[in-house]
Design an enzyme around this catalytic site. Structure first.
Site, short mmCIF file in Angstrom:
data_model
loop_
_atom_site.label_atom_id
_atom_site.label_comp_id
_atom_site.label_asym_id
_atom_site.label_seq_id
_atom_site.Cartn_x
_atom_site.Cartn_y
_atom_site.Cartn_z
N PHE A 1 4.33 13.72 -2.51
CA PHE A 1 5.68 13.94 -2.13
C PHE A 1 5.95 14.00 -0.64
O PHE A 1 6.99 14.86 -0.68
CB PHE A 1 6.32 14.72 -3.66
N THR B 1 -0.85 10.28 -1.15
CA THR B 1 -1.18 11.33 -0.60
C THR B 1 -1.62 10.59 0.97
O THR B 1 -2.17 9.88 1.27
CB THR B 1 -2.30 11.75 -1.00
N LYS C 1 -4.98 5.23 3.57
CA LYS C 1 -5.54 3.96 3.96
C LYS C 1 -7.43 4.46 3.32
O LYS C 1 -8.12 3.08 3.40
CB LYS C 1 -6.07 4.30 5.14
N VAL D 1 -1.23 -0.68 6.57
CA VAL D 1 -1.41 -1.44 7.70
C VAL D 1 0.02 -2.08 8.30
O VAL D 1 0.83 -2.54 7.90
CB VAL D 1 -1.81 -2.91 7.76
N GLY E 1 5.80 12.34 14.91
CA GLY E 1 5.64 12.56 13.68
C GLY E 1 4.68 10.80 13.88
O GLY E 1 4.62 10.75 12.68
N GLU F 1 -2.10 11.32 13.53
CA GLU F 1 -1.86 12.14 11.71
C GLU F 1 -1.99 13.03 12.43
O GLU F 1 -1.72 13.71 13.30
CB GLU F 1 -3.24 11.21 11.85
N LYS G 1 -7.56 -0.05 9.53
CA LYS G 1 -7.00 -0.72 8.99
C LYS G 1 -7.65 -2.41 9.77
O LYS G 1 -7.91 -3.26 8.97
CB LYS G 1 -5.48 -0.82 10.56
N1 HSE Z 1 -1.02 7.62 12.68
C1 HSE Z 1 -0.58 6.00 12.70
C2 HSE Z 1 -0.29 5.68 14.06
C3 HSE Z 1 0.49 6.27 11.61
O1 HSE Z 1 -0.08 6.55 14.87
O2 HSE Z 1 0.19 4.48 14.14
C4 HSE Z 1 -0.02 5.34 10.75
O3 HSE Z 1 -1.09 4.75 9.97
#
Ligand code: HSE
Length: 338
Positions: free
Chosen positions: A10, A95, A124, A151, A205, A208, A223
Site C-alpha cells: 500500500f 510491492t 517488474k 513497462v 519520485g 527507484e 523492461k
Molecule cells: N524508476 C523508473 C523510471 C520508474 O525512472 O523509469 C518506473 O519503472
C-alpha cells in the site's frame, strides 16, 4: 456483481490506485458497469486487514497519508495466508521491485495464482524473472497474470502490442524505457551536474528506492526482458540482455554529442531476427532529427517496428503515483469485462 480486489503493498502505487478507484467510482459503474470492493490489504508498514464485504478504502488512504497503521479489520494472518484465504477475485501485487530475486512478490503472485485468483502487477520482479512460469500457472488455473504496469507505467505498451497491434508481426521494439535517466540526461544538457540532477530525480519520485537500478540500466533491462518474453514470446533470462547505464557519460560527452547534432539517450531495444530474439540497453547518440531525440525529461517513448504498419511510436509517462495506479486499473477493468 462487485469485483473483489486484494491489494498487496500500500505504497505509492497502491494508494494511487485506490485514489483513482474512489474518484471514479460512479464513472466506472456508469461507463463500464464495473463495481469494486477492496476486501484485503497487506502492507508491512500499515498492517494486514481483511473484510470479506469490503474495507473502508477512503479511511485507509487517509491513514496511510498520515503514516498511521490500520486498526479496523486488522488480522494477524501473514501476507501469504491473507492472499490464500481472502475472497478476492484479483490480487494486485504492488510491492517494491527486486530484480535480483524477485523479492516477496514472486511468492505473492504464485500463491494468488495457485489459489485461483487473477494477478495484476506493476512489479517488474516476477514479470522479468519468471513470466513464462507465472503465465503457465495462470493458464492452468484459468485466471489472468497481467503486467501492463511493469513497462512504462500506465502508458499502454503490453496492451498495445497484444490488443490494437495484434496481427502485426513486431520485429523490433526500441526506445526510452527509463524516466530517471532520460531526466538526468536532459538536465545535464542544461549544464547541471550529474549528482545534483540525480538527487532531484529522487526527490521528484522518478528514481527507484535504490537509484543504481536506474542509472546502471538495470531497470530498463528488466523492461526489455519483459518485452522480449511477453511481446516477442522469447524466453530470455535477464542476464541475457546486454546492459550499460549512463554513469560514464560526462558533461564533455554531452557537449560532443551536441556539436555533432546529436543527443545521448539510454536506449532499450528488443529485436527478432529470423526467430532469434535479443535485447540490449545502452546509451546512444541519437540524431536530433530522430523522434526519440525530442523526448525530454522523465517521459518515455517506444517505437514498434511492424510488418503491416511500419513504425508505430507511443510516447507517455513511465512513472508516477496516478500514472502507475492507472496501469492497475486498466488491467483490473480488462479482467472485470471478461
Ligand atoms: N524508476 C523508473 C523510471 C520508474 O525512472 O523509469 C518506473 O519503472
Amino acid at each position: 456483481m462487485k469485483h473483489k480486489l486484494a491489494i498487496i503493498g500500500f505504497g505509492t502505487v497502491g494508494q494511487g490506485f485506490c485514489e483513482i478507484l474512489l474518484q471514479k467510482k460512479e464513472y466506472l459503474k456508469k461507463k463500464y458497469d464495473f463495481e469494486w470492493s477492496v476486501v484485503a490489504v497487506a502492507d508491512f508498514a500499515y498492517g494486514n486487514v481483511y473484510n470479506e464485504n469490503g474495507l473502508d478504502v477512503e479511511e485507509m488512504v487517509g491513514l496511510a497519508q498520515k503514516k498511521e497503521k490500520f486498526v479496523k479489520d486488522a488480522v494477524d494472518w501473514e501476507t501469504l495466508e491473507l492472499i490464500e484465504r481472502c475472497n478476492a477475485d484479483t490480487v494486485c501485487e504492488l510491492t517494491f521491485t527486486d530484480l535480483k530475486t524477485g523479492g516477496p512478490a514472486v511468492d505473492h503472485v504464485k500463491t494468488a495464482l495457485a489459489s485461483g485468483k487473477s494477478v495484476v502487477t506493476s512489479n517488474k520482479g516476477p514479470a522479468a524473472l519468471m513470466y513464462p512460469e507465472m503465465k503457465k500457472l495462470a493458464d492452468e488455473q484459468g485466471v489472468k497474470f497481467m503486467i501492463e504496469g511493469t513497462v512504462v507505467a500506465g502508458t499502454p505498451i503490453v496492451n498495445l502490442a497484444e490488443g490494437p497491434l495484434a496481427g502485426c508481426e513486431i520485429s523490433k521494439i526500441r526506445g526510452i524505457l527509463n524516466g530517471t535517466t532520460n531526466y538526468i540526461l536532459s538536465e545535464m544538457e542544461k549544464g547541471l551536474p550529474y549528482e545534483e540532477v540525480l538527487k532531484s530525480a529522487q526527490e521528484l519520485g522518478y528514481a527507484e528506492a535504490d537509484p543504481t537500478g536506474d542509472v546502471e540500466g538495470y531497470d530498463a533491462r528488466g523492461k526489455v526482458t519483459i518485452l522480449a518474453n511477453v511481446v516477442m514470446g522469447a524466453e530470455l533470462d535477464i542476464e541475457d540482455v546486454a546492459c550499460q547505464g549512463i554513469t560514464k557519460i560526462t558533461p564533455d560527452d554531452i557537449k560532443f554529442a551536441k556539436e555533432q547534432g546529436k543527443r545521448w539517450k539510454l536506449i532499450g531495444s528488443v529485436e527478432n531476427k529470423d526467430g532469434k530474439v535479443t535485447g540490449s540497453v545502452a546509451p546512444e547518440m541519437v540524431d536530433l532529427s530522430h523522434p526519440l531525440a525530442g523526448i525530454m525529461g522523465a517521459t518515455n517513448a517506444l517505437t514498434f517496428t511492424t510488418d503491416l504498419l511500419g513504425d508505430v511510436t507511443i510516447v507517455g509517462p513511465g512513472a508516477g503515483r496516478i500514472e502507475t495506479g492507472f496501469s492497475i486499473l486498466t488491467d483490473v477493468l480488462a479482467i472485470g469485462k471478461r
